[in-house]
Design a protein around this motif. Structure first.
Motif, PDB file in Angstrom:
ATOM      1  N   PRO A 255     -19.224  61.199  21.304  1.00  0.00           N
ATOM      2  CA  PRO A 255     -18.908  61.731  19.974  1.00  0.00           C
ATOM      3  C   PRO A 255     -19.851  61.210  18.894  1.00  0.00           C
ATOM      4  O   PRO A 255     -19.431  60.750  17.832  1.00  0.00           O
ATOM      5  N   THR A 256     -21.148  61.274  19.180  1.00  0.00           N
ATOM      6  CA  THR A 256     -22.140  60.728  18.262  1.00  0.00           C
ATOM      7  C   THR A 256     -23.303  61.699  18.103  1.00  0.00           C
ATOM      8  O   THR A 256     -23.545  62.562  18.946  1.00  0.00           O
ATOM      9  N   LEU A 257     -24.044  61.512  17.033  1.00  0.00           N
ATOM     10  CA  LEU A 257     -25.357  62.119  16.905  1.00  0.00           C
ATOM     11  C   LEU A 257     -26.356  61.278  17.702  1.00  0.00           C
ATOM     12  O   LEU A 257     -26.068  60.138  18.073  1.00  0.00           O
ATOM     13  N   HIS A 258     -27.533  61.843  17.968  1.00  0.00           N
ATOM     14  CA  HIS A 258     -28.569  61.112  18.696  1.00  0.00           C
ATOM     15  C   HIS A 258     -29.865  61.241  17.899  1.00  0.00           C
ATOM     16  O   HIS A 258     -30.596  62.226  18.018  1.00  0.00           O
ATOM     17  N   TYR A 259     -30.135  60.213  17.090  1.00  0.00           N
ATOM     18  CA  TYR A 259     -31.268  60.209  16.170  1.00  0.00           C
ATOM     19  C   TYR A 259     -32.460  59.566  16.871  1.00  0.00           C
ATOM     20  O   TYR A 259     -32.471  58.367  17.129  1.00  0.00           O
ATOM     21  N   ARG A 260     -33.485  60.376  17.165  1.00  0.00           N
ATOM     22  CA  ARG A 260     -34.588  59.950  18.026  1.00  0.00           C
ATOM     23  C   ARG A 260     -35.920  59.804  17.290  1.00  0.00           C
ATOM     24  O   ARG A 260     -36.931  59.479  17.922  1.00  0.00           O
TER      25      ARG A 260
ATOM     26  N   LEU B  66     -37.143  53.836  18.453  1.00  0.00           N
ATOM     27  CA  LEU B  66     -35.891  53.157  18.165  1.00  0.00           C
ATOM     28  C   LEU B  66     -34.876  54.253  17.865  1.00  0.00           C
ATOM     29  O   LEU B  66     -35.039  55.001  16.907  1.00  0.00           O
ATOM     30  N   GLN B  67     -33.860  54.373  18.692  1.00  0.00           N
ATOM     31  CA  GLN B  67     -32.923  55.479  18.594  1.00  0.00           C
ATOM     32  C   GLN B  67     -31.548  54.988  18.164  1.00  0.00           C
ATOM     33  O   GLN B  67     -31.109  53.908  18.584  1.00  0.00           O
ATOM     34  N   LEU B  68     -30.897  55.792  17.337  1.00  0.00           N
ATOM     35  CA  LEU B  68     -29.562  55.478  16.842  1.00  0.00           C
ATOM     36  C   LEU B  68     -28.584  56.546  17.307  1.00  0.00           C
ATOM     37  O   LEU B  68     -28.912  57.736  17.329  1.00  0.00           O
ATOM     38  N   ASN B  69     -27.382  56.107  17.663  1.00  0.00           N
ATOM     39  CA  ASN B  69     -26.321  57.019  18.090  1.00  0.00           C
ATOM     40  C   ASN B  69     -25.076  56.762  17.230  1.00  0.00           C
ATOM     41  O   ASN B  69     -24.110  56.135  17.690  1.00  0.00           O
TER      42      ASN B  69
ATOM     43  N   ARG C 132     -16.131  52.760  12.380  1.00  0.00           N
ATOM     44  CA  ARG C 132     -17.123  53.556  13.101  1.00  0.00           C
ATOM     45  C   ARG C 132     -18.104  52.645  13.840  1.00  0.00           C
ATOM     46  O   ARG C 132     -18.331  51.505  13.452  1.00  0.00           O
ATOM     47  N   ARG C 133     -18.693  53.211  14.893  1.00  0.00           N
ATOM     48  CA  ARG C 133     -19.617  52.458  15.734  1.00  0.00           C
ATOM     49  C   ARG C 133     -20.951  53.187  15.840  1.00  0.00           C
ATOM     50  O   ARG C 133     -21.041  54.381  15.559  1.00  0.00           O
ATOM     51  N   VAL C 134     -21.944  52.451  16.272  1.00  0.00           N
ATOM     52  CA  VAL C 134     -23.266  53.054  16.481  1.00  0.00           C
ATOM     53  C   VAL C 134     -23.926  52.371  17.674  1.00  0.00           C
ATOM     54  O   VAL C 134     -23.903  51.144  17.801  1.00  0.00           O
ATOM     55  N   GLY C 135     -24.471  53.171  18.572  1.00  0.00           N
ATOM     56  CA  GLY C 135     -25.264  52.642  19.671  1.00  0.00           C
ATOM     57  C   GLY C 135     -26.724  52.603  19.283  1.00  0.00           C
ATOM     58  O   GLY C 135     -27.202  53.436  18.502  1.00  0.00           O
ATOM     59  N   VAL C 136     -27.454  51.644  19.827  1.00  0.00           N
ATOM     60  CA  VAL C 136     -28.867  51.449  19.484  1.00  0.00           C
ATOM     61  C   VAL C 136     -29.679  51.363  20.770  1.00  0.00           C
ATOM     62  O   VAL C 136     -29.267  50.711  21.740  1.00  0.00           O
ATOM     63  N   GLU C 137     -30.842  52.019  20.781  1.00  0.00           N
ATOM     64  CA  GLU C 137     -31.769  51.964  21.911  1.00  0.00           C
ATOM     65  C   GLU C 137     -33.138  51.547  21.385  1.00  0.00           C
ATOM     66  O   GLU C 137     -33.671  52.189  20.479  1.00  0.00           O
ATOM     67  N   ILE C 138     -33.691  50.483  21.954  1.00  0.00           N
ATOM     68  CA  ILE C 138     -34.966  49.931  21.492  1.00  0.00           C
ATOM     69  C   ILE C 138     -35.954  49.933  22.647  1.00  0.00           C
ATOM     70  O   ILE C 138     -35.668  49.385  23.721  1.00  0.00           O
ATOM     71  N   GLU C 139     -37.125  50.520  22.438  1.00  0.00           N
ATOM     72  CA  GLU C 139     -38.183  50.537  23.442  1.00  0.00           C
ATOM     73  C   GLU C 139     -39.316  49.612  23.011  1.00  0.00           C
ATOM     74  O   GLU C 139     -39.815  49.720  21.887  1.00  0.00           O
ATOM     75  N   ILE C 140     -39.725  48.717  23.901  1.00  0.00           N
ATOM     76  CA  ILE C 140     -40.763  47.745  23.580  1.00  0.00           C
ATOM     77  C   ILE C 140     -41.662  47.520  24.792  1.00  0.00           C
ATOM     78  O   ILE C 140     -41.373  47.987  25.898  1.00  0.00           O
ATOM     79  N   SER C 141     -42.732  46.760  24.577  1.00  0.00           N
ATOM     80  CA  SER C 141     -43.556  46.222  25.642  1.00  0.00           C
ATOM     81  C   SER C 141     -43.959  44.821  25.209  1.00  0.00           C
ATOM     82  O   SER C 141     -43.427  44.289  24.233  1.00  0.00           O
TER      83      SER C 141
END
Length: 332
Positions: A259-264, A150-153, A21-30
């Motif tokens: 085909p993923t959830l989007h955990y926000r 920080l979001q997980l997919n 299984r795989r997971v995408g990651v989104e990171i927001e920073i400044s």
């Protein structure tokens, strides 16, 4: 890296095709300039950067393609080099853009979007977050105007209706506990894009005799939650499963099928030395483990239904506290 910081693995590691299984990651920073962030990520991820448009860079790495961008479409889409503009406007606009760039990089989050990563490679994100912190990256707590996430997919083990329902029930039961651990910043508390599911919908799925087929599950969810603005957003998944059905309830071009959830829900608290990417991921694994254990899931659902009744205990204790106590006793 200590054991406490390492990313835990869920018990179900493979999807229905036997692949990891795989997971995408989104990171927001400044805290870093756009160019500095691109250079740093290129070095840490061993990637070759390619600027594809204003404030959007693709980073080709051994793990796949990362995207680094300024998370604001209006600013990304500004093009003062358009040949159709008069020279005087373009020259004046160039000076204005310097001011816009400086302001945008302080107010609008810079976002790092990973490719779908195998679960076994999630330590890459732990190391990346730690290095970004060392370089001066800041998160939500730095200023009231920041609302960085920080979001997980995470890819699901399979797309059967029973599996989907188990994940929905596990997340609904654990929502208050997760929120208490990862919703730290007041600015994100006032935003609308991380709302909980409709209470009536949660009551519906918590009933033990609720056993919908996939189409009914989608219709029920969309009836109560016809929006992307949920802490666990199901619309990308539903678009993958049945886009025609989804569009009967929500017509939003930003929804991308996967085909993923989007955990926000979680904040990005990257400048806090006690915060780690693995903190967020490991708590998500609690959702994974509960969804995979039918007996424990039914027990927690029963406790949740009891918490919805009018009683002295329910008036004097919170579901978050009782959930935390239950987890300590049952998933330690």
């Amino acid at each position: 890296m200590t054991m406490e910081q390492a990313c835990r693995m869920p018990s179900i590691l493979n999807n229905q095709d036997g692949e990891e299984r795989r997971v995408g990651v989104e990171i927001e920073i400044s805290g870093l300039s756009y160019d500095s962030l691109v250079r740093l990520c290129g070095k840490l991820l061993k990637g070759e950067p390619h600027l594809t448009s204003r404030y959007v860079t693709r980073l080709d790495t051994p793990q796949g393609e990362y995207t680094i961008e300024l998370d604001s479409d209006p600013i990304k889409d500004l093009d003062l080099q358009d040949d159709r503009l008069p020279d005087s406007i373009r020259e004046l606009g160039g000076h204005a853009m310097e001011v816009i760039d400086a302001a945008a990089e302080r107010i609008v989050p810079l976002e790092i979007v990973s490719p779908p990563l195998p679960l076994s490679e999630l330590e890459t994100m732990e190391e990346l977050c730690n290095k970004l912190r060392d370089a001066g990256a800041v998160g939500s707590r730095e200023a009231l105007i920041y609302a960085f996430g920080l979001q997980l997919n995470p890819e699901l083990p399979n797309l059967e209706s029973g599996t989907l329902l188990a994940y929905l029930r596990a997340f609904a039961a654990l929502y208050e506990w997760l929120k208490s651990r990862h919703q730290l910043d007041i600015s994100r508390k006032f935003t609308t894009y991380i709302e909980p599911w409709d209470t009536d919908y949660v009551d519906l799925i918590m009933q033990p005799d609720y056993q919908p087929d996939r189409a009914t599950l989608m219709k029920d969810y969309l009836h109560y939650n016809p929006t992307r603005n949920r802490a666990l957003d199901l619309l990308p998944l539903f678009s993958h499963l049945d886009d025609d059905l989804l569009r009967q309830y929500v017509d939003d071009e930003r929804i991308k099928a996967r085909p993923t959830l989007h955990y926000r829900l979680p904040d990005c608290d990257i400048d806090n030395p006690r915060w780690h990417f693995s903190d967020v991921w490991n708590d998500w694994v609690v959702v994974e483990e509960l969804a995979a254990d039918a007996k424990r899931l039914q027990d927690l659902m029963a406790a949740y239904r009891e918490s919805r009744k009018f009683s002295f205990r329910n008036l004097t204790t919170s579901w978050k506290d009782r959930c935390e106590e239950w987890l300590a006793q049952n998933l330690a």
